[in-house]
Design a protein around this motif. Structure first.
Motif, PDB file in Angstrom:
ATOM      1  N   THR A 194      25.497 -16.318 -66.643  1.00  0.00           N
ATOM      2  CA  THR A 194      26.013 -17.629 -66.027  1.00  0.00           C
ATOM      3  C   THR A 194      24.516 -18.314 -65.797  1.00  0.00           C
ATOM      4  N   THR A 195      23.329 -17.242 -65.516  1.00  0.00           N
ATOM      5  CA  THR A 195      22.024 -17.924 -65.352  1.00  0.00           C
ATOM      6  C   THR A 195      21.607 -18.587 -66.614  1.00  0.00           C
ATOM      7  N   THR A 196      21.684 -17.520 -67.773  1.00  0.00           N
ATOM      8  CA  THR A 196      21.210 -17.939 -68.882  1.00  0.00           C
ATOM      9  C   THR A 196      21.809 -19.019 -69.818  1.00  0.00           C
ATOM     10  N   ALA A 197      23.244 -19.398 -69.409  1.00  0.00           N
ATOM     11  CA  ALA A 197      23.846 -20.346 -70.053  1.00  0.00           C
ATOM     12  C   ALA A 197      23.749 -21.493 -69.585  1.00  0.00           C
ATOM     13  N   THR A 198      23.406 -21.394 -68.436  1.00  0.00           N
ATOM     14  CA  THR A 198      23.142 -22.790 -67.308  1.00  0.00           C
ATOM     15  C   THR A 198      21.797 -23.440 -67.777  1.00  0.00           C
ATOM     16  N   ALA A 199      20.873 -22.353 -68.040  1.00  0.00           N
ATOM     17  CA  ALA A 199      19.451 -22.935 -68.525  1.00  0.00           C
ATOM     18  C   ALA A 199      19.534 -23.317 -69.821  1.00  0.00           C
ATOM     19  N   ALA A 200      20.190 -22.680 -70.609  1.00  0.00           N
ATOM     20  CA  ALA A 200      20.268 -23.130 -72.234  1.00  0.00           C
ATOM     21  C   ALA A 200      20.872 -24.368 -72.091  1.00  0.00           C
ATOM     22  N   ARG A 201      22.089 -24.702 -71.423  1.00  0.00           N
ATOM     23  CA  ARG A 201      22.659 -26.035 -71.330  1.00  0.00           C
ATOM     24  C   ARG A 201      21.469 -27.075 -70.890  1.00  0.00           C
ATOM     25  N   ALA A 202      20.960 -26.788 -69.815  1.00  0.00           N
ATOM     26  CA  ALA A 202      19.823 -27.682 -69.014  1.00  0.00           C
ATOM     27  C   ALA A 202      18.832 -28.200 -70.151  1.00  0.00           C
ATOM     28  N   VAL A 203      18.169 -27.278 -70.816  1.00  0.00           N
ATOM     29  CA  VAL A 203      17.291 -27.482 -71.884  1.00  0.00           C
ATOM     30  C   VAL A 203      17.688 -28.360 -73.084  1.00  0.00           C
ATOM     31  N   ASP A 204      18.979 -28.042 -73.293  1.00  0.00           N
ATOM     32  CA  ASP A 204      19.740 -29.013 -74.302  1.00  0.00           C
ATOM     33  C   ASP A 204      20.134 -30.311 -73.811  1.00  0.00           C
ATOM     34  N   VAL A 205      20.578 -30.578 -72.740  1.00  0.00           N
ATOM     35  CA  VAL A 205      21.426 -31.561 -72.227  1.00  0.00           C
ATOM     36  C   VAL A 205      20.249 -32.816 -71.290  1.00  0.00           C
ATOM     37  N   LEU A 206      19.439 -32.000 -70.826  1.00  0.00           N
ATOM     38  CA  LEU A 206      18.589 -33.001 -69.741  1.00  0.00           C
ATOM     39  C   LEU A 206      17.809 -33.921 -70.418  1.00  0.00           C
ATOM     40  N   PRO A 207      17.289 -33.718 -71.688  1.00  0.00           N
ATOM     41  CA  PRO A 207      16.189 -34.430 -72.261  1.00  0.00           C
ATOM     42  C   PRO A 207      16.912 -35.860 -72.994  1.00  0.00           C
ATOM     43  N   PRO A 208      18.153 -35.516 -73.610  1.00  0.00           N
ATOM     44  CA  PRO A 208      18.721 -36.766 -73.848  1.00  0.00           C
ATOM     45  C   PRO A 208      19.110 -37.684 -72.757  1.00  0.00           C
ATOM     46  N   LEU A 209      19.638 -37.119 -71.799  1.00  0.00           N
ATOM     47  CA  LEU A 209      20.459 -37.499 -70.554  1.00  0.00           C
ATOM     48  C   LEU A 209      19.405 -38.429 -70.038  1.00  0.00           C
ATOM     49  N   LEU A 210      18.169 -38.022 -69.841  1.00  0.00           N
ATOM     50  CA  LEU A 210      17.199 -38.403 -69.001  1.00  0.00           C
ATOM     51  C   LEU A 210      16.265 -39.610 -69.996  1.00  0.00           C
ATOM     52  N   GLY A 211      16.695 -40.005 -71.144  1.00  0.00           N
ATOM     53  CA  GLY A 211      16.042 -40.993 -71.824  1.00  0.00           C
ATOM     54  C   GLY A 211      15.020 -40.440 -73.127  1.00  0.00           C
ATOM     55  N   ALA A 212      14.968 -39.109 -73.441  1.00  0.00           N
ATOM     56  CA  ALA A 212      13.948 -38.648 -74.331  1.00  0.00           C
ATOM     57  C   ALA A 212      13.895 -39.410 -75.599  1.00  0.00           C
ATOM     58  N   ASP A 213      15.217 -39.634 -75.905  1.00  0.00           N
ATOM     59  CA  ASP A 213      15.147 -40.317 -77.269  1.00  0.00           C
ATOM     60  C   ASP A 213      15.567 -41.882 -77.196  1.00  0.00           C
ATOM     61  N   GLY A 214      15.283 -42.358 -76.216  1.00  0.00           N
ATOM     62  CA  GLY A 214      15.305 -43.821 -75.951  1.00  0.00           C
ATOM     63  C   GLY A 214      15.925 -44.119 -74.534  1.00  0.00           C
ATOM     64  N   PRO A 215      15.909 -45.335 -73.843  1.00  0.00           N
ATOM     65  CA  PRO A 215      16.400 -45.536 -72.582  1.00  0.00           C
ATOM     66  C   PRO A 215      17.989 -45.435 -72.569  1.00  0.00           C
ATOM     67  N   ARG A 216      18.375 -45.024 -71.430  1.00  0.00           N
ATOM     68  CA  ARG A 216      19.847 -44.763 -71.202  1.00  0.00           C
ATOM     69  C   ARG A 216      20.252 -45.617 -69.753  1.00  0.00           C
ATOM     70  N   ASN A 217      21.257 -46.208 -69.940  1.00  0.00           N
ATOM     71  CA  ASN A 217      21.790 -46.878 -68.496  1.00  0.00           C
ATOM     72  C   ASN A 217      23.148 -46.137 -68.274  1.00  0.00           C
ATOM     73  N   TYR A 218      23.042 -45.806 -66.653  1.00  0.00           N
ATOM     74  CA  TYR A 218      24.168 -45.123 -66.060  1.00  0.00           C
ATOM     75  C   TYR A 218      24.740 -45.868 -65.008  1.00  0.00           C
ATOM     76  N   LEU A 219      25.986 -45.800 -64.981  1.00  0.00           N
ATOM     77  CA  LEU A 219      26.988 -46.387 -63.804  1.00  0.00           C
ATOM     78  C   LEU A 219      27.125 -45.206 -62.828  1.00  0.00           C
ATOM     79  N   VAL A 220      26.816 -45.564 -61.595  1.00  0.00           N
ATOM     80  CA  VAL A 220      26.953 -44.332 -60.714  1.00  0.00           C
ATOM     81  C   VAL A 220      28.120 -44.861 -59.598  1.00  0.00           C
ATOM     82  N   LEU A 221      29.116 -44.387 -59.515  1.00  0.00           N
ATOM     83  CA  LEU A 221      30.141 -44.516 -58.688  1.00  0.00           C
ATOM     84  C   LEU A 221      30.047 -43.852 -57.239  1.00  0.00           C
ATOM     85  N   VAL A 222      29.531 -44.527 -56.517  1.00  0.00           N
ATOM     86  CA  VAL A 222      29.070 -43.888 -54.911  1.00  0.00           C
ATOM     87  C   VAL A 222      30.551 -43.826 -54.426  1.00  0.00           C
TER      88      VAL A 222
END
Length: 624
Positions: free
Chosen positions: A223-251
């Motif tokens: 569980t620990t390693t899989a979560t970490a592996a997903r994080a290093v894979d997903v976070l950079p593109p989500l946070l605009g590593a490959d270009g700006p990204r716009n997100y809608l947040v429903l509060v």
């Protein structure tokens, strides 16, 4: 040739009378002849030697097993400690802990190596036990030499300080540097878990217990390693590593409940670029819609379960009526495009509890002129107090907007070392289902699948049945702030076809104080004088994939349900009205799909307070 010096000469055949030849009588060898005695003695000595060798081998294996058991026990404690240190981001002591683990694992592996162990693995009766011991020591030794060093070197990823922004920016390059080691560690742990998972056969009870403990440890480590592996894979593109990204947040506002949490009271637009997140726009959810027709075609099942008039697709506040977050995200994205002409790259959810997490540790929050609220009290203020202090909805919207702006302004102002508490609080909010993420990039969604951030409507995960318990508010009041939810699920029988029988008891309690009902404003407690202060809701219970709901009971009596289908899912719909202080409890009998033998997973609408959830899989031998 001297007599006795060699074999007797062959006796010639003698013709019998009449010219026929006959063979002379055969002389039989005594049963206990010298030759047979020699063969018997040789066989006995061989059997005795083999038995002695077997006894010595078993004794040798047993002695080694005792040594391996002690070393494995020490190694198991070290794995638990190492995982805890890595999760907490405490990398200072990891090197010493890892060195001790490697020594313990090496001692255990040496104790179970050699030709005698190869023999023991093939022996009837002994083989499964010897195989299990040897495999466990090999697995732990391999982890200590490969995966765990990778995990220790990348432990900085687990540190909440790393995931917290520094000067408003998350260090994406740091994530990329540790990515290969994190992915390699996850793969190694996965292979180790598979090897231990394949162990079977009749083992000695202490060894069988040890196998189960190691399986549980490896599952936790995975569980620990899989979560970490997903994080290093997903976070950079989500946070605009490959270009700006716009997100809608429903509060969402869970005081006016919807299946995913509550109405989308406020809508924000965030921009992520190079690890930096900024707030660029916001609107009250009530200003987007209602539209004459749903912005996307709805299925007949969606209209049947969620509202025949298509409310889920006509009003931004109602997109969270569906418990399937990707569907809600698509509807919200289309509404925003229709309203503004702007396309977004993803949709997220949050609620006042999550906003409070963003503000955690940063001091009091300005909610209005000369009004400051501590972050720990913020959720209660936004879900309750604001409606009493500011009855005008426009003022309420301004307060929500002010708090959202402060939350993201504080993120931008964070320095390294200040964000650990914030990330930990956000993680807990995500575990409660208050933070969900959907991306227009299908590759990102595939990596998020099965995590707490997913929010997809799924009735099975691996081999675990997933039961959904969702709630919709029927009127427009906010009195559901006083709604408490309790859900208890249990397996009551195994069925011959491989499915299981479950009982799921859902209990709703109104904690509305009776002595305050009359003073509550209509906007909060409802405008119907006869129902003032009454919590009115629709309960939606979803059976696991391939299963069905077979009945429902309350106070020992069968209750009527409105059976529905949403795609492949069997749904029970029931309206519930709660007077102040009243409790209603309903037990649903349901059947799972076949081959769903894993632990029950409950997915529950997150309310103003966490739901009280209990799960029992202890059948105690029940079957039908």
């Amino acid at each position: 040739m001297e007599p006795g010096s060699g074999p007797e000469p062959a006796t010639p055949a003698v013709p019998a009378s009449g010219g026929r030849w006959t063979r002379p009588p055969r002389v039989r060898e005594p049963f206990w002849s010298a030759r047979r005695l020699r063969v018997l003695r040789l066989g006995l000595w061989t059997a005795a030697a083999a038995l002695l060798l077997l006894v010595l081998t078993v004794a040798w294996v047993a002695a080694d097993a005792l040594r391996a058991r002690a070393a494995l026990s020490d190694a198991a404690e070290s794995i638990t400690t190492l995982q805890g240190e890595a999760l907490a981001g405490r990398s200072d002591g990891l090197a010493g802990q890892l060195a001790r683990l490697q020594d313990e694992a090496s001692r255990a592996n040496e104790a179970t190596s050699g030709p005698h162990w190869s023999v023991a693995r093939e022996l009837p009766g002994v083989g499964p036990t010897a195989e299990a011991i040897a495999t466990m020591t090999e697995v732990v030794d391999e982890l200590a030499r490969s995966a765990l060093p990778d995990l220790a070197r990348s432990a900085e990823l687990m540190d909440p300080q790393v995931l917290a922004p520094d000067g408003g920016r998350i260090d994406l390059e740091r994530l990329r540097r540790v990515a290969p080691e994190v992915v390699r560690a996850d793969r190694s742990v996965e292979l180790a878990a598979d090897r231990v998972g394949m162990l079977d056969g009749a083992m000695l009870p202490p060894v069988g217990d040890a196998v189960e403990r190691l399986r549980a440890q490896l599952d936790g480590l995975r569980t620990t390693t899989a979560t970490a592996a997903r994080a290093v894979d997903v976070l950079p593109p989500l946070l605009g590593a490959d270009g700006p990204r716009n997100y809608l947040v429903l509060v969402q506002n869970p005081a006016e409940p919807r299946a995913l949490g509550g109405i989308a009271g406020t809508v924000l637009v965030l921009r992520a670029a190079g690890g930096e997140v900024t707030l660029v726009d916001q609107l009250p959810g009530g200003r987007l819609g209602p539209y004459d027709e749903p912005v996307l075609p709805l299925t007949q099942d969606e209209r049947s379960v969620l509202g025949t008039r298509g409310e889920v697709g006509r009003w931004m506040q109602n997109v969270t009526m569906t418990p399937d977050f990707p569907r809600a995200a698509e509807l919200a994205r289309q509404m925003w495009l229709r309203e503004t002409g702007d396309q977004v790259d993803g949709v997220l959810t949050a609620d006042p509890v999550a906003l409070a997490a963003l503000l955690h540790g940063g001091g009091a929050v300005d909610v209005a002129e000369n009004v400051r609220i501590d972050p720990d009290e913020l959720a209660g203020y936004l879900l309750h107090d604001v409606y009493f202090e500011y009855p005008d909805p426009r003022v309420q919207d301004e307060i929500f907007a002010r708090i959202a702006t402060q939350a993201f302004t504080r993120i931008a102002a964070l320095d390294s070392g200040d964000g650990g508490d914030m990330v930990s609080a956000l993680a807990e909010a995500a575990r409660q289902g208050r933070i969900l993420v959907w991306s227009s990039d299908d590759a990102v969604n595939r990596r998020l699948a099965g995590t707490v951030l997913d929010g997809s409507l799924t009735g099975v995960r691996d081999d675990s049945p997933v039961v959904g318990v969702f709630v919709q508010g029927i009127d427009m009041s906010k009195v559901a702030y006083y709604l408490d939810t309790k859900v208890a699920a249990s397996v009551v029988a195994e069925r011959r076809d491989g499915s299981r029988k479950l009982e799921v008891t859902v209990t709703y309690t109104s904690t509305v104080p009776r002595d305050r009902v009359e003073t509550m404003p209509d906007y909060f407690a409802g405008s119907d004088a006869e129902r003032h202060g009454e919590i009115r809701l629709r309960s939606l219970v979803y059976a696991p994939a391939g299963g069905r709901i077979s009945g429902a009971y309350s106070n020992g009596r069968e209750v009527g349900l409105t059976p529905k289908k949403q795609g492949e899912f069997s749904v029970a719909s029931r309206n519930i009205d709660l007077s102040p202080g009243e409790t209603v409890s309903v037990t649903y009998a349901m059947i799972t799909g076949k081959r769903q033998s894993g632990d029950i997973i409950l997915r529950v609408t997150p309310g103003p307070r966490p739901a009280d959830i209990t799960i029992s899989d202890d059948l105690a031998g029940a079957a039908e």
